[in-house]
Design an enzyme around this catalytic site. Structure first.
Site, short mmCIF file in Angstrom:
data_model
loop_
_atom_site.label_atom_id
_atom_site.label_comp_id
_atom_site.label_asym_id
_atom_site.label_seq_id
_atom_site.Cartn_x
_atom_site.Cartn_y
_atom_site.Cartn_z
N ASP A 99 5.42 4.24 -5.11
CA ASP A 99 6.16 3.97 -6.35
C ASP A 99 7.55 4.56 -6.19
O ASP A 99 7.87 5.18 -5.18
CB ASP A 99 5.40 4.49 -7.56
CG ASP A 99 5.20 5.99 -7.52
OD1 ASP A 99 5.79 6.65 -6.63
OD2 ASP A 99 4.45 6.51 -8.35
N ASP A 273 -3.16 -0.74 -8.83
CA ASP A 273 -3.43 0.65 -8.47
C ASP A 273 -3.84 1.36 -9.75
O ASP A 273 -3.40 0.97 -10.84
CB ASP A 273 -2.19 1.36 -7.91
CG ASP A 273 -1.25 1.80 -9.02
OD1 ASP A 273 -0.56 0.93 -9.59
OD2 ASP A 273 -1.24 2.99 -9.36
#
Lengths: 383, 383
Positions: A99, A273
């Site tokens: 991320d 996720d």
């Protein structure tokens, strides 16, 4: 079918079958192939908590997620590069998605201050001051050696007022452009944009269209599963999906429960996720074919049945619920190890089941059967 | 050589080779064979902390220890019996040794009160009141399904005054007799007596002789490694050893460091248990061929070497010290899993090395080489 060990010099997404809005396919990359729809276990601080890396791979995970925020604070991106990168560090040779760090800056750090250029914050570990810009986020993700990198964005917690949502969405778009420039051309790697816009359909559409114009390799939907009901989340997916390019992977960030995953795959999502299976596993909760089971509950104290006698996963198949109950009640590390293992096994089995069902054109049936299995077990427990 | 999977209908200790006072051999029992000298990993609450049971077995452990005190409080002995016993509960099919519960009653419980008949105490878990007598301890160990059971004893923390040591030793002798009666005849199982007497040689000798007269299947030396210097502990072993029957296993309880194990084997000890490798593993400490390594130390932050490149254990061989340092600093469960695994692997390798060295008549050389390896690594670190 698709071999997750096969590689491609480029980032290459191929859709093999469709079933309604759902699709199954594969993302081929230099480090391996990601079978989609894919669930990515979260390896926050360079470890999928309470799991050996070999176990994660054996469960069928083709890709794991690393958190840029955590890794930039500890061990630090420059140190990670000197050590040979995140893959070598954590012994994961498949693809890694990172991320941008933005989400955790907002949720974990202290004294954060956002401006046009980026965000200033203090570490939740030691209070040290840090600066994150779109360019620095891409630089850090590069130092980590990430295969799929995410743009820096601003994620607004819902419910929120429209002006705040709109402002954050526009800032995120400008940062997407800057990330694209910083990322440049990296054939075997990918930069994904993130659709923002909260729960406002027209803002979501505007965000998706503008990002599509940037010609990125994949698109995420962010800012969902942040407190809104499932129906709102699903409505936003339905709103955004037609405006994303059909031939690029779609990644729903931070989602979700097994039902969230199924409902989202039905609506065209390819990647997920979530910390849920790992975090729940550390708190005595098991996700199974028989629904969600709270092992802390006293009714399991003398239950000699395993979590799922038909599972391939030793944690689900070989240990009694009574033993798991005992481990959870005693705060034993083995309890966390076994329930995390079980949960990730269930999540991966669910994804494999959906991929097969899509290929056979029977995803709706698969979803129905899965939910029936949960309901049947629930009814049996109450009887 | 000896196959740990081979069984015997009786408890049968055979010495295969001697080297000075040291011996190597095997205890054959219905559930398997224990190669001696043996290190027993501690499975306090029905789990060797942070390890899957298969891993413990694969490292070469032939027997594990269960703590009666912990198991009587949770899940409780009667419940454990209904669940099929401790072996089935924790998925360990080899022999299990249980302590009597006495030591932890003294060290962990609140409001304990000792009298001739036994000890009254409150649980450290929920404050509930419990009573433990020699007969109840044997009953509980039987309900757990223990293969090697320990007599209830009173262990005095050193330093202590002679009258207190003597009184506890005599009480322990009377309890040994009562435990022997309660245990009765159980051919495939064993009751061990425990030599007490603190750091007073004549009390130790008196205890050893009186216990020997009871004709038990094995003898433990208790009340050591409770705060005294290693030299005192070794002197007590030397004092007691000639007074124990040469053909019965000798078990030094709660010991110790790798050096403690070697020094004690040199003096004729056959069995050990200790929380050190598992507890140290949860606190960032690794035992290796290169000595004890504190992974928390900053000097490991960029050290790409594994703990021991020549080890068979993946935890020792495959992960960098830099990664272990990161996991320890980040309080990650995987750090505890890997260091516990490494430590138990090292302890079992050390025992296997001693067994082989005794068989070859070169135990003194083996001990010298092992300590040289530690010293060499220490000198290299300082250079």
């Amino acid at each position: 079918m698709t071999d997750p060990r096969s590689t491609s010099p480029d980032f290459n997404f191929a859709i093999h079958a469709r079933d309604g809005q759902a699709r199954t396919g594969a993302i081929a990359m230099p480090r391996g192939t990601i079978r989609t729809p894919a669930f990515m276990p979260v390896g926050t601080a360079a470890t999928v908590k309470a799991m050996y890396p070999e176990q994660v791979r054996e469960l069928g995970a083709d890709v794991v997620l690393g958190n840029t925020y955590h890794l930039m604070l500890r061990p630090g991106p420059e140190r990670m590069e000197r050590l040979g990168g995140l893959h070598k560090f954590m012994r994961w040779d498949g693809p890694i998605l990172t991320d941008s760090g933005g989400f955790q800056v907002m949720s974990l750090s202290a004294l954060r201050k956002i401006d046009e250029d980026g965000v200033t914050f203090r570490s939740h570990v030691d209070g040290s001051a840090h600066r994150m810009s779109p360019e620095r986020s891409i630089e850090i993700q590069g130092l980590l050696g990430s295969d799929i990198q995410m743009q820096l964005d601003e994620c607004v917690r819902l419910p929120a007022e429209r002006p705040a949502i709109e402002k954050a969405m526009h800032l995120s778009l400008r940062w997407a452009e800057r990330c694209r420039v910083a990322f440049g051309e990296q054939p075997g790697k990918a930069l994904f944009g993130i659709v923002q816009g909260g729960d406002v359909p027209e803002l979501r559409v505007e965000s998706a269209r503008a990002l599509t114009d940037l010609g990125l390799k994949g698109y995420a939907i962010g800012g969902l599963a942040v407190g809104e009901p499932q129906a709102v989340m699903l409505a936003m997916i339905e709103t955004v999906e037609p405006h994303l390019p059909a031939d690029k992977p779609r990644y729903l960030m931070g989602v979700g429960t097994p039902d969230d995953l199924m409902q989202s795959v039905l609506r065209g999502i390819d990647m997920f996720d979530c910390v849920m299976p790992t975090r729940a596993g550390r708190h005595g909760l098991a996700y199974t074919r028989h629904g969600r089971i709270n092992l802390r509950n006293a009714r399991h104290a003398e239950d000699v049945r395993p979590l799922d006698e038909a599972s391939d996963c030793p944690a689900a198949r070989d240990y009694s619920r009574a033993y798991l109950h005992h481990l959870v009640r005693s705060d034993e590390i083995l309890g966390m190890m076994l329930l995390t293992w079980n949960n990730l096994a269930y999540y991966q089995a669910l994804m494999a089941g959906m991929r097969a069902a899509i290929a056979e054109g029977r995803l709706v049936d698969f979803v129905g059967e899965t939910k029936e299995g949960w309901a049947r077990a629930e009814a049996a427990e109450k009887a």
